[in-house]
Design an enzyme around this catalytic site. Structure first.
Site, PDB file in Angstrom:
ATOM      1  N   GLN A  17      44.697  43.524  35.753  1.00  0.00           N
ATOM      2  CA  GLN A  17      45.386  42.944  34.602  1.00  0.00           C
ATOM      3  C   GLN A  17      45.602  43.931  33.457  1.00  0.00           C
ATOM      4  OE1 GLN A  17      42.574  39.332  34.959  1.00  0.00           O
ATOM      5  NE2 GLN A  17      44.392  38.454  34.030  1.00  0.00           N
ATOM      6  N   HIS A 111      37.748  41.106  41.350  1.00  0.00           N
ATOM      7  CA  HIS A 111      38.374  40.168  40.411  1.00  0.00           C
ATOM      8  C   HIS A 111      39.780  39.840  40.925  1.00  0.00           C
ATOM      9  CE1 HIS A 111      38.394  38.536  36.103  1.00  0.00           C
ATOM     10  NE2 HIS A 111      39.510  38.116  36.662  1.00  0.00           N
ATOM     11  N   ASN A 155      34.420  37.471  41.019  1.00  0.00           N
ATOM     12  CA  ASN A 155      34.868  36.654  39.896  1.00  0.00           C
ATOM     13  C   ASN A 155      35.390  35.307  40.390  1.00  0.00           C
ATOM     14  OD1 ASN A 155      35.748  36.361  37.003  1.00  0.00           O
ATOM     15  ND2 ASN A 155      37.712  36.048  38.015  1.00  0.00           N
ATOM     16  N   GLU A 156      34.845  34.249  39.826  1.00  0.00           N
ATOM     17  CA  GLU A 156      35.298  32.892  40.136  1.00  0.00           C
ATOM     18  C   GLU A 156      35.359  32.638  41.640  1.00  0.00           C
ATOM     19  OE1 GLU A 156      38.794  32.087  37.725  1.00  0.00           O
ATOM     20  OE2 GLU A 156      37.524  31.806  35.958  1.00  0.00           O
TER      21      GLU A 156
HETATM   22  C1  BGC Z   1      40.434  34.710  35.339  1.00  0.00           C
HETATM   23  C2  BGC Z   1      41.240  35.719  34.560  1.00  0.00           C
HETATM   24  C3  BGC Z   1      42.428  35.023  33.918  1.00  0.00           C
HETATM   25  C4  BGC Z   1      41.893  33.973  32.985  1.00  0.00           C
HETATM   26  C5  BGC Z   1      42.950  33.262  32.171  1.00  0.00           C
HETATM   27  C6  BGC Z   1      40.268  33.373  34.669  1.00  0.00           C
HETATM   28  O1  BGC Z   1      40.362  32.383  35.615  1.00  0.00           O
HETATM   29  O2  BGC Z   1      39.189  35.241  35.703  1.00  0.00           O
HETATM   30  O3  BGC Z   1      41.621  36.744  35.416  1.00  0.00           O
HETATM   31  O4  BGC Z   1      43.280  35.909  33.283  1.00  0.00           O
HETATM   32  O5  BGC Z   1      41.195  33.015  33.720  1.00  0.00           O
HETATM   33  O6  BGC Z   1      43.780  32.472  32.934  1.00  0.00           O
END
Ligand code: BGC
Length: 421
Positions: A17, A111, A155-156
């Site tokens: 990003q 990520h 991540n997530e």
């Molecule tokens: C993610 C980011 C994303 C952010 C805002 C999160 O789910 O980890 O990569 O930019 O939300 O949408």
């Protein structure tokens, strides 16, 4: 004062990003495939790959004490089994700069983006992916481990679980209310993207298993196993690193008749991941808003609510609610992401203040919360939505890459310096 000494005050970013030109990744290829899902390609992003030092100096000057960023698998291992010494040296430079500025680094090892070659093998449904991921994590941590106090493997990890539910919701009662980022990709408005993307990645549409858009049970199992294998590898080579996973946790609120649904959703989004978390050192909590559930199904916001650029409800109180529920994992918690996309920076500061008041109440009640990372440091590439949503406390000129801190940056820095609100 509720915020303890040593509480980590930070902002978060992710490699794809902000860095720019992540050309060996699956996303880069997808962004350039015809009929793409993307509003625009990531391109140079914020040129953070070159400007990281300047960005770290700015964060330091603001008063922040920590920075969460990701190391890009596609850069470190651009072909299967081929590791780039140059990429590892780059991330060593970034980590050394963090330490030089007195900023505690927190590194995420995955990520959302993956190397394009992984897609040829079957991506996040391929049963060999956890081993491949663990091998990459082992390489990074055996080289850079002593510089990395905190590491998030994935991540997530539960993002596909959430998205799968949203797809169902959108065919239900109130589809037009769904967050903007989810609406089009999953409703198949441009269904040809799958075919075009698969061809560009050297696979077939049925085997195109991107991390963000693979919803099968098999994929969820692969992701969980990838975390467990990665943790094992990291602990072997870098036993002092604190290892955790981050979860996207929406505040599931029950309206009359929605109690059962709200409970089930929390269970699939959170409880389902508890076995994989056993052995972790912390849990990364990520929250942006709430979901309301009644007998009819899900609503993403009440009628007339204030919405962010993402179509999420402005509801910073959600963070406190999810922290309270997530204590059941029995792990120290770090708020690894919380933020708002808005062009009204005053509302951004309000959002952070209200969210932090919730964190403060949690701390006063004895919850073990060790840090807060605002998403994001910079206005950056918001995946399918491109550069339109602005989450950053720092604006970025898209032509010159010049950084322009917003008032909320100074405000958050003040809070960090004071060590509380
Ligand atoms: C993610 C980011 C994303 C952010 C805002 C999160 O789910 O980890 O990569 O930019 O939300 O949408």
């Amino acid at each position: 004062m509720a915020f303890p000494e040593g509480f980590l005050w930070g902002t978060a970013t992710a490699a794809h990003q902000v860095e720019g030109n992540n050309v060996a990744s699956d996303f880069w290829v997808m962004e350039h495939a015809v009929n793409g899902l993307f509003a625009e390609p990531s391109g140079d992003a914020c040129d953070h790959y070159r400007l990281y030092r300047q960005d770290l100096a700015l964060l330091k000057e603001l008063g922040l004490t920590s920075y969460r960023f990701s190391i890009e698998w596609a850069r470190v291992e651009p072909e299967d089994g081929v590791f780039s010494r140059a990429a590892i040296a780059h991330y060593r430079d970034v980590l050394e700069a963090c330490h030089e500025f007195g900023i505690t680094p927190m590194v995420t090892l995955h990520h959302f983006t993956s190397p394009a070659w992984l897609m040829r093998l079957g991506g996040w449904e391929y049963e060999g992916t956890p081993e491949r991921f663990a091998a990459y994590c082992r390489t990074v941590m055996s080289e850079l481990g002593p510089l990395i106090p905190y590491v998030c493997t994935i991540n997530e990890a539960n993002i596909a679980t959430l998205t799968r539910r949203m797809i169902e919701d959108m065919t239900g009662a109130k589809p037009e209310q769904a967050p903007v980022g989810v609406r089009e990709p999953v409703t198949g408005g441009r269904a040809q993207w799958r075919e075009a993307g698969a061809a560009a990645l050297g696979t077939t549409p049925d085997k195109l298993n991107l991390f963000l858009l693979t919803f099968s049970d098999a994929a969820l199992a692969v992701v969980k196993r990838a975390h467990v294998e990665a943790r094992r590898a990291i602990k072997e080579v870098s036993p002092s690193a604190q290892v955790g996973l981050t979860l996207a946790l929406q505040d599931m609120q029950a309206e009359p008749g929605g109690e059962k649904a709200a409970g089930e959703r929390w269970a699939e989004m959170f409880d389902e991941y508890l076995p994989a978390l056993a052995g972790d050192d912390f849990l990364g909590v990520q929250n942006y808003s709430r979901v309301l559930l009644d007998a009819q199904g899900a609503a993403f916001h009440p009628e007339g609510a204030e919405l962010t650029q993402m179509g999420y409800e402005f509801y910073p109180q959600a963070l406190e609610n999810v922290l309270r529920r997530a204590t059941s994992a029995g792990l120290p918690m770090l708020v690894t992401e919380n933020g708002i996309a808005t062009d009204d920076d005053t509302r951004r500061a309000d959002f952070i203040r209200l969210a932090l008041e919730g964190v403060e109440r949690c701390l006063a009640d004895g919850l073990d919360v060790r840090g807060y990372y605002y998403w994001s440091a910079l206005d950056n590439f918001e995946w399918m939505l491109g550069y339109q949503p602005t989450f950053g406390i720092v604006a970025v000129d898209r032509d010159t890459f010049e950084r322009h801190p917003k008032p909320s940056a100074a405000w958050l820095g003040e809070v960090a310096r004071r060590g509380g609100l």
